[in-house]
Motif scaffolding. Structure first.
Motif, PDB file in Angstrom:
ATOM      1  N   ALA A  12       0.833  -1.210   0.000  1.00 17.29           N
ATOM      2  CA  ALA A  12       0.000   0.000   0.000  1.00 17.29           C
ATOM      3  C   ALA A  12       0.867   1.259   0.000  1.00 17.29           C
ATOM      4  CB  ALA A  12      -0.919  -0.001   1.213  1.00 17.29           C
ATOM      5  N   ALA A  13       1.952   1.234   0.772  1.00 14.70           N
ATOM      6  CA  ALA A  13       2.847   2.397   0.811  1.00 14.70           C
ATOM      7  C   ALA A  13       3.508   2.622  -0.542  1.00 14.70           C
ATOM      8  CB  ALA A  13       3.905   2.205   1.897  1.00 14.70           C
ATOM      9  N   LEU A  14       3.936   1.553  -1.192  1.00 18.09           N
ATOM     10  CA  LEU A  14       4.558   1.695  -2.509  1.00 18.09           C
ATOM     11  C   LEU A  14       3.550   2.137  -3.561  1.00 18.09           C
ATOM     12  CD1 LEU A  14       6.994  -1.339  -2.553  1.00 18.09           C
ATOM     13  CD2 LEU A  14       7.567   1.075  -2.333  1.00 18.09           C
ATOM     14  N   LEU A  19       1.507   6.557  -7.038  1.00 21.12           N
ATOM     15  CA  LEU A  19       0.426   7.445  -7.467  1.00 21.12           C
ATOM     16  C   LEU A  19       0.741   8.915  -7.213  1.00 21.12           C
ATOM     17  CD1 LEU A  19      -2.670   5.423  -6.239  1.00 21.12           C
ATOM     18  CD2 LEU A  19      -1.974   5.833  -8.609  1.00 21.12           C
ATOM     19  N   VAL A  20       1.342   9.197  -6.086  1.00 22.74           N
ATOM     20  CA  VAL A  20       1.574  10.595  -5.697  1.00 22.74           C
ATOM     21  C   VAL A  20       2.857  11.160  -6.295  1.00 22.74           C
ATOM     22  CG1 VAL A  20       1.968  12.121  -3.728  1.00 22.74           C
ATOM     23  CG2 VAL A  20       0.239  10.342  -3.580  1.00 22.74           C
ATOM     24  N   PHE A  21       3.936  10.388  -6.269  1.00 23.07           N
ATOM     25  CA  PHE A  21       5.252  10.910  -6.641  1.00 23.07           C
ATOM     26  C   PHE A  21       5.791  10.367  -7.957  1.00 23.07           C
ATOM     27  CE2 PHE A  21       5.257  10.973  -1.924  1.00 23.07           C
ATOM     28  CZ  PHE A  21       5.223  12.346  -1.773  1.00 23.07           C
ATOM     29  N   GLU A  22       5.015   9.603  -8.656  1.00 26.16           N
ATOM     30  CA  GLU A  22       5.400   9.006  -9.928  1.00 26.16           C
ATOM     31  C   GLU A  22       6.599   8.079  -9.764  1.00 26.16           C
ATOM     32  OE1 GLU A  22       5.708  12.179 -12.712  1.00 26.16           O
ATOM     33  OE2 GLU A  22       3.610  12.709 -12.520  1.00 26.16           O
ATOM     34  N   PHE A  23       7.329   7.815 -10.830  1.00 26.62           N
ATOM     35  CA  PHE A  23       8.343   6.753 -10.815  1.00 26.62           C
ATOM     36  C   PHE A  23       9.476   7.016  -9.837  1.00 26.62           C
ATOM     37  CE2 PHE A  23      12.348   4.958 -12.359  1.00 26.62           C
ATOM     38  CZ  PHE A  23      12.042   3.612 -12.242  1.00 26.62           C
ATOM     39  N   TRP A  24      10.058   8.209  -9.854  1.00 28.11           N
ATOM     40  CA  TRP A  24      11.235   8.458  -9.018  1.00 28.11           C
ATOM     41  C   TRP A  24      10.886   8.458  -7.544  1.00 28.11           C
ATOM     42  CZ3 TRP A  24      15.377   7.170 -11.206  1.00 28.11           C
ATOM     43  CH2 TRP A  24      15.529   7.344 -12.580  1.00 28.11           C
ATOM     44  N   GLY A  25       9.724   8.946  -7.197  1.00 27.12           N
ATOM     45  CA  GLY A  25       9.276   8.877  -5.811  1.00 27.12           C
ATOM     46  C   GLY A  25       9.054   7.446  -5.370  1.00 27.12           C
ATOM     47  N   PHE A  26       8.473   6.648  -6.279  1.00 26.09           N
ATOM     48  CA  PHE A  26       8.277   5.224  -6.004  1.00 26.09           C
ATOM     49  C   PHE A  26       9.614   4.538  -5.776  1.00 26.09           C
ATOM     50  CE2 PHE A  26       8.427   0.994  -7.927  1.00 26.09           C
ATOM     51  CZ  PHE A  26       7.544   0.312  -7.107  1.00 26.09           C
ATOM     52  N   LEU A  27      10.564   4.803  -6.650  1.00 19.51           N
ATOM     53  CA  LEU A  27      11.879   4.172  -6.535  1.00 19.51           C
ATOM     54  C   LEU A  27      12.588   4.593  -5.249  1.00 19.51           C
ATOM     55  CD1 LEU A  27      13.778   2.298  -8.092  1.00 19.51           C
ATOM     56  CD2 LEU A  27      14.795   4.320  -9.103  1.00 19.51           C
ATOM     57  N   MET A  29      11.210   5.635  -2.468  1.00 20.11           N
ATOM     58  CA  MET A  29      10.526   5.034  -1.323  1.00 20.11           C
ATOM     59  C   MET A  29      10.880   3.553  -1.191  1.00 20.11           C
ATOM     60  SD  MET A  29       6.621   5.398  -0.270  1.00 20.11           S
ATOM     61  CE  MET A  29       6.064   4.911   1.341  1.00 20.11           C
ATOM     62  N   ALA A  30      10.995   2.846  -2.308  1.00 25.76           N
ATOM     63  CA  ALA A  30      11.385   1.433  -2.266  1.00 25.76           C
ATOM     64  C   ALA A  30      12.790   1.273  -1.686  1.00 25.76           C
ATOM     65  CB  ALA A  30      11.305   0.826  -3.659  1.00 25.76           C
ATOM     66  N   VAL A  31      13.700   2.169  -2.058  1.00 25.76           N
ATOM     67  CA  VAL A  31      15.063   2.128  -1.514  1.00 25.76           C
ATOM     68  C   VAL A  31      15.043   2.388  -0.012  1.00 25.76           C
ATOM     69  CG1 VAL A  31      17.299   3.324  -1.519  1.00 25.76           C
ATOM     70  CG2 VAL A  31      16.206   2.699  -3.679  1.00 25.76           C
ATOM     71  N   PHE A  32      14.274   3.393   0.420  1.00 29.28           N
ATOM     72  CA  PHE A  32      14.189   3.694   1.846  1.00 29.28           C
ATOM     73  C   PHE A  32      13.560   2.551   2.634  1.00 29.28           C
ATOM     74  CE2 PHE A  32      14.211   8.528   1.074  1.00 29.28           C
ATOM     75  CZ  PHE A  32      15.590   8.546   1.166  1.00 29.28           C
TER      76      PHE A  32
END
Length: 63
Positions: A12-14, A19-27, A29-32
């Motif tokens: 759900a977080a990913l 949805l909110v931050f597009e690809f780079w935000g997703f990436l 967040m996944a790293v964090f």
């Protein structure tokens, strides 16, 4: 808390990040999330950071 519930929360977080931050935000967040998981396992004593460092530097193999 079961692994299924934790996995649903991570998913759900990913999805929210995608949805909110597009690809780079997703990436990012996944790293964090991955770094946080590693820190959590090290704090619980389930991950030997010296062993990981030695394997990454080639001093010792994982087998």
């Amino acid at each position: 808390m079961s692994n299924t519930v934790v996995g649903m929360g991570v998913g759900a977080a990913l999805a929210w990040a995608a949805l909110v931050f597009e690809f780079w935000g997703f990436l990012l967040m996944a790293v964090f999330l991955a770094v946080g998981a590693l820190i959590g396992r090290a704090a619980d004593g389930k991950l030997d950071l010296r062993g990981v460092r030695d394997a990454l530097t080639g001093r010792r193999s994982s087998s």
